[in-house]
Design an enzyme around this catalytic site. Structure first.
Site, PDB file in Angstrom:
ATOM      1  N   LYS A   1       1.707   2.253  -5.133  1.00  0.00           N
ATOM      2  CA  LYS A   1       2.208   1.724  -6.414  1.00  0.00           C
ATOM      3  C   LYS A   1       1.265   2.061  -7.577  1.00  0.00           C
ATOM      4  O   LYS A   1       1.709   2.481  -8.639  1.00  0.00           O
ATOM      5  CB  LYS A   1       2.378   0.191  -6.309  1.00  0.00           C
ATOM      6  CG  LYS A   1       3.398  -0.223  -5.240  1.00  0.00           C
ATOM      7  CD  LYS A   1       3.440  -1.720  -5.045  1.00  0.00           C
ATOM      8  CE  LYS A   1       2.226  -2.325  -4.398  1.00  0.00           C
ATOM      9  NZ  LYS A   1       2.023  -1.984  -2.977  1.00  0.00           N
TER      10      LYS A   1
ATOM     11  N   GLN B   1       1.875  -5.950  -3.265  1.00  0.00           N
ATOM     12  CA  GLN B   1       2.330  -6.087  -1.877  1.00  0.00           C
ATOM     13  C   GLN B   1       3.627  -5.288  -1.686  1.00  0.00           C
ATOM     14  O   GLN B   1       3.818  -4.304  -2.361  1.00  0.00           O
ATOM     15  CB  GLN B   1       2.509  -7.559  -1.476  1.00  0.00           C
ATOM     16  CG  GLN B   1       1.208  -8.346  -1.352  1.00  0.00           C
ATOM     17  CD  GLN B   1       0.629  -8.780  -2.696  1.00  0.00           C
ATOM     18  OE1 GLN B   1       1.301  -9.432  -3.482  1.00  0.00           O
ATOM     19  NE2 GLN B   1      -0.605  -8.438  -2.959  1.00  0.00           N
TER      20      GLN B   1
ATOM     21  N   ASP C   1       0.809  -1.227   0.000  1.00  0.00           N
ATOM     22  CA  ASP C   1       0.000   0.000   0.000  1.00  0.00           C
ATOM     23  C   ASP C   1       0.840   1.274   0.000  1.00  0.00           C
ATOM     24  O   ASP C   1       0.440   2.306   0.538  1.00  0.00           O
ATOM     25  CB  ASP C   1      -0.953   0.019   1.221  1.00  0.00           C
ATOM     26  CG  ASP C   1      -1.873  -1.178   1.228  1.00  0.00           C
ATOM     27  OD1 ASP C   1      -2.220  -1.668   0.146  1.00  0.00           O
ATOM     28  OD2 ASP C   1      -2.232  -1.631   2.337  1.00  0.00           O
TER      29      ASP C   1
ATOM     30  N   THR D   1      -9.712  -4.651   1.669  1.00  0.00           N
ATOM     31  CA  THR D   1     -10.533  -5.197   2.746  1.00  0.00           C
ATOM     32  C   THR D   1     -11.199  -4.112   3.595  1.00  0.00           C
ATOM     33  O   THR D   1     -12.078  -4.429   4.401  1.00  0.00           O
ATOM     34  CB  THR D   1      -9.651  -6.045   3.691  1.00  0.00           C
ATOM     35  OG1 THR D   1      -8.590  -5.207   4.165  1.00  0.00           O
ATOM     36  CG2 THR D   1      -9.059  -7.240   2.968  1.00  0.00           C
TER      37      THR D   1
ATOM     38  N   GLY E   1      -4.682  -4.084  -3.802  1.00  0.00           N
ATOM     39  CA  GLY E   1      -5.670  -3.044  -4.086  1.00  0.00           C
ATOM     40  C   GLY E   1      -4.872  -1.813  -4.464  1.00  0.00           C
ATOM     41  O   GLY E   1      -4.223  -1.210  -3.612  1.00  0.00           O
ATOM     42  N   HIS E   2      -4.849  -1.487  -5.737  1.00  0.00           N
ATOM     43  CA  HIS E   2      -4.019  -0.383  -6.224  1.00  0.00           C
ATOM     44  C   HIS E   2      -4.930   0.775  -6.623  1.00  0.00           C
ATOM     45  O   HIS E   2      -5.770   0.640  -7.514  1.00  0.00           O
ATOM     46  CB  HIS E   2      -3.162  -0.846  -7.407  1.00  0.00           C
ATOM     47  CG  HIS E   2      -2.127  -1.863  -7.004  1.00  0.00           C
ATOM     48  ND1 HIS E   2      -1.218  -2.405  -7.872  1.00  0.00           N
ATOM     49  CD2 HIS E   2      -1.854  -2.404  -5.785  1.00  0.00           C
ATOM     50  CE1 HIS E   2      -0.437  -3.252  -7.216  1.00  0.00           C
ATOM     51  NE2 HIS E   2      -0.804  -3.274  -5.948  1.00  0.00           N
TER      52      HIS E   2
HETATM   53  P1  GDP Z   1      -0.840   0.467  -3.547  1.00  0.00           P
HETATM   54  O1  GDP Z   1      -1.436  -0.824  -3.093  1.00  0.00           O
HETATM   55  O2  GDP Z   1       0.635   0.512  -3.345  1.00  0.00           O
HETATM   56  O3  GDP Z   1      -1.228   0.833  -4.950  1.00  0.00           O
HETATM   57  O4  GDP Z   1      -1.449   1.582  -2.596  1.00  0.00           O
HETATM   58  P2  GDP Z   1      -2.997   1.719  -2.133  1.00  0.00           P
HETATM   59  O5  GDP Z   1      -3.792   2.201  -3.281  1.00  0.00           O
HETATM   60  O6  GDP Z   1      -3.448   0.477  -1.455  1.00  0.00           O
HETATM   61  O7  GDP Z   1      -2.863   2.776  -0.982  1.00  0.00           O
HETATM   62  C1  GDP Z   1      -2.345   4.044  -1.196  1.00  0.00           C
HETATM   63  C2  GDP Z   1      -3.410   5.076  -0.772  1.00  0.00           C
HETATM   64  O8  GDP Z   1      -2.819   6.337  -0.652  1.00  0.00           O
HETATM   65  C3  GDP Z   1      -4.518   5.250  -1.810  1.00  0.00           C
HETATM   66  O9  GDP Z   1      -5.704   5.575  -1.154  1.00  0.00           O
HETATM   67  C4  GDP Z   1      -4.014   6.419  -2.647  1.00  0.00           C
HETATM   68  O10 GDP Z   1      -5.073   7.133  -3.267  1.00  0.00           O
HETATM   69  C5  GDP Z   1      -3.357   7.262  -1.585  1.00  0.00           C
HETATM   70  N1  GDP Z   1      -2.203   8.060  -2.035  1.00  0.00           N
HETATM   71  C6  GDP Z   1      -1.252   7.743  -2.956  1.00  0.00           C
HETATM   72  N2  GDP Z   1      -0.297   8.691  -2.976  1.00  0.00           N
HETATM   73  C7  GDP Z   1      -0.640   9.618  -2.060  1.00  0.00           C
HETATM   74  C8  GDP Z   1      -0.043  10.819  -1.604  1.00  0.00           C
HETATM   75  O11 GDP Z   1       1.036  11.228  -2.021  1.00  0.00           O
HETATM   76  N3  GDP Z   1      -0.705  11.499  -0.611  1.00  0.00           N
HETATM   77  C9  GDP Z   1      -1.894  11.075  -0.096  1.00  0.00           C
HETATM   78  N4  GDP Z   1      -2.451  11.805   0.858  1.00  0.00           N
HETATM   79  N5  GDP Z   1      -2.484   9.938  -0.507  1.00  0.00           N
HETATM   80  C10 GDP Z   1      -1.859   9.222  -1.471  1.00  0.00           C
HETATM   81  P1  IMO Z   2      -0.975  -4.080  -2.302  1.00  0.00           P
HETATM   82  O1  IMO Z   2      -0.542  -4.603  -3.643  1.00  0.00           O
HETATM   83  C1  IMO Z   2      -0.990  -4.586   2.039  1.00  0.00           C
HETATM   84  C2  IMO Z   2      -1.104  -8.684   3.566  1.00  0.00           C
HETATM   85  C3  IMO Z   2      -2.360  -9.131   4.283  1.00  0.00           C
HETATM   86  C4  IMO Z   2      -1.771 -10.145   5.249  1.00  0.00           C
HETATM   87  C5  IMO Z   2      -0.663 -10.798   4.423  1.00  0.00           C
HETATM   88  C6  IMO Z   2      -1.074 -12.101   3.756  1.00  0.00           C
HETATM   89  O2  IMO Z   2      -2.272  -3.360  -2.342  1.00  0.00           O
HETATM   90  O3  IMO Z   2       0.124  -3.307  -1.655  1.00  0.00           O
HETATM   91  P2  IMO Z   2      -2.631 -12.721   1.692  1.00  0.00           P
HETATM   92  O4  IMO Z   2      -4.069 -12.393   1.401  1.00  0.00           O
HETATM   93  O5  IMO Z   2      -1.676 -12.232   0.658  1.00  0.00           O
HETATM   94  O6  IMO Z   2      -2.402 -14.175   1.998  1.00  0.00           O
HETATM   95  O7  IMO Z   2      -2.296 -11.938   3.059  1.00  0.00           O
HETATM   96  O8  IMO Z   2      -0.311  -9.853   3.420  1.00  0.00           O
HETATM   97  N1  IMO Z   2      -1.334  -8.134   2.198  1.00  0.00           N
HETATM   98  C7  IMO Z   2      -1.250  -6.842   1.885  1.00  0.00           C
HETATM   99  N2  IMO Z   2      -1.039  -5.768   2.671  1.00  0.00           N
HETATM  100  N3  IMO Z   2      -1.100  -4.436   0.699  1.00  0.00           N
HETATM  101  C8  IMO Z   2      -1.293  -5.501  -0.105  1.00  0.00           C
HETATM  102  O9  IMO Z   2      -1.289  -5.418  -1.447  1.00  0.00           O
HETATM  103  C9  IMO Z   2      -1.419  -6.770   0.493  1.00  0.00           C
HETATM  104  N4  IMO Z   2      -1.619  -8.024   0.012  1.00  0.00           N
HETATM  105  C10 IMO Z   2      -1.550  -8.844   1.066  1.00  0.00           C
HETATM  106  O10 IMO Z   2      -2.978  -8.067   4.948  1.00  0.00           O
HETATM  107  O11 IMO Z   2      -1.159  -9.484   6.324  1.00  0.00           O
HETATM  108 MG    MG Z   3      -2.949  -1.527  -1.813  1.00  0.00          MG
END
Ligand code: GDP
Ligand code: IMO
Ligand code: MG
Length: 426
Positions: free
Chosen positions: A16, A222, A13, A299, A40-41
């Protein structure tokens, strides 16, 4: 040409999805190489937020192809939801999405097994996303799995039934109750959609594209600390989230890897169970969670928040061969007078600056250095020259400690809230 890789350096998270979307115009192909719908991107542009789970984050751009590589595990039910949502938005998914024949399928019983396994672990549960990731990779390495290409074989149903019979035995052992009928209905609807997409030999496709001089960005899922080999085992996911995973997950040789873009938050988060040395289980952690809207994109679970962890980041940089760093969510720290950076750990009374073998059952105490906060609203900035001197100092300090240049600073979730520094990519 070479394949650039963008991957998370922390516990996932990091942002990416946002940065892949920002960088996509520089590439011909974006490819996912591991993980599945546990990811979840999030992407934001034109005031709309999109969350992708299986489909690469380049899908919104015209003229760019998106590949789901052999290393990915696909749940047809979730894939269908993603495709439907994109189609509604007018994205011509079929034209620019390519699925590897060798990607493994998540069956409904894989999801049930994930839940049964977590239940049986009680308080020691991994905190998995319950998407069936672990059981699907177990069947892959156990040589029982079913691949996308198998959907087109005449004996697919036979293979499916055989594997499900095996799963039912394990579910019985767990005394796990379930109703498979409904789940299978959705599964077969998803399978129908999946079969209508462009299914390819993605390793040939990617290598031919490289030979033709096309540019490719591999999108990690991840983060490094969730890698099955190098993460905080057993509190990890079931794939190699690190740059080595790009080779096995897309079918490219190690000498075809170009830039490795390591992405990290200006602080740190983790969702699910497992060790987190710099976790702030207090009001400060709560403040970060609120400011950063730190709730899981897959989630909805609240993310655990803490300060940035340099020993963990140095470890991730080493394992991945990171050549450029991208710092995300700097704006979340806008209101802090002081920011803390973990520089060392105390383990068994000894001060160390590296990641020890065991951070699960060993007590790891972080040692912090204070950094002066910038107390400025970064979200309105549009150019790197405008950043406050305190943020400049923070960036310079991190670069000196990590020994890799920070080339992008993100100051908000929107595409436009992205500040590029001098050494800009490809
Ligand atoms: P990923 O799994 O690495 O793609 O990241 P996620 O989408 O799960 O989580 C990143 C969260 O931070 C999302 O809600 C994005 O919209 C938000 N986000 C990304 N870059 C920034 C930033 O520079 N500032 C803020 N405030 N939010 C951001
Ligand atoms: P993105 O790509 C954050 C975590 C789960 C759990 C562990 C194992 O959005 O960064 P799994 O379902 O893979 O067997 O869970 O890994 N986890 C993540 N945490 N971002 C993710 O993906 C994750 N994918 C799995 O919360 O601790
Ligand atoms: Mg994510």
């Amino acid at each position: 040409m070479k394949v650039d890789v963008l991957l998370g350096l922390q516990w996932g998270d990091e942002g990416k999805g946002k940065i892949v979307d920002v960088l996509t115009p520089k590439y011909n192909i974006i490819g996912r190489f591991q993980g599945g719908p546990n990811a979840g991107h999030t992407l934001e542009f034109d005031g709309i937020k999109h969350v992708l789970h299986t489909i690469p984050s380049g899908i919104f751009h015209e003229g760019v192809n998106n590949v789901v590589g052999n290393g990915v595990v696909i749940d047809p039910v979730i894939l269908k939801k993603e495709v439907d949502a994109l189609t509604k938005l007018g994205v011509d998914v079929n034209k620019k999405l390519f699925i590897s024949k060798k990607a493994h399928l998540i069956l409904p019983t894989h999801r049930l097994l994930d839940a049964a396994s977590e239940n049986s672990k009680g308080i020691e549960k991994i905190g998995s996303t319950l998407k069936g990731i672990g059981p699907t990779y177990m069947d892959k390495t156990g040589r029982n799995g079913i691949r996308v290409g198998d959907l087109f074989l005449p004996d697919f149903k036979l293979r499916y039934d055989k594997l499900v019979a095996k799963h039912k035995q394990i579910l019985k052992f767990h005394k796990f109750e379930y109703n498979l009928e409904e789940l299978e209905k959705d599964f077969y609807v998803g399978v129908k959609l999946l079969k209508s997409l462009t299914v390819i030999d993605s390793e040939h496709y990617i290598n031919k594209a490289l030979d033709k001089g096309q540019t490719i960005l591999a999108e990690g899922a991840q983060g490094t600390m969730l890698d099955v080999d190098f993460g905080s085992y057993p509190f990890v996911t079931s794939s190699n989230t690190t740059s080595a995973g790009t080779c096995t997950g897309l079918g490219i040789a190690p000498n075809k890897i170009g830039e490795v873009l390591g992405i990290f938050k200006a602080y740190c988060t983790r969702v699910g169970s497992g060790p987190f040395p710099t976790e702030l289980d207090n009001a400060v952690g709560e403040e970060i969670r609120k400011a950063g809207h730190e709730f899981g994109a897959t989630t909805g679970r609240p993310r655990r928040c803490g300060w940035i962890d340099l020993p963990a980041l140095k470890y991730a940089i080493m394992i991945n061969g990171v050549t450029q760093l991208i710092m995300m969510k700097a704006d979340v720290l806008d209101k802090f007078e002081t920011i803390k950076v973990c520089t060392h750990y105390i383990v068994d009374g000894e001060k160390i600056d590296y990641m020890p073998y065991d951070i699960v059952s060993t007590d790891v105490q972080p040692i912090y250095k204070d950094i002066k906060g910038w107390r400025t609203d970064l979200t309105k900035l549009s150019d790197i020259s405008e950043i406050p001197k305190e943020l400049n100092n923070y960036v310079a300090y991190l670069e000196q400690e990590l020994n890799v240049p920070i080339t992008i600073i993100s100051v908000g979730p929107d595409r436009k809230q992205t500040l590029l520094r001098e050494r800009v990519l490809v």
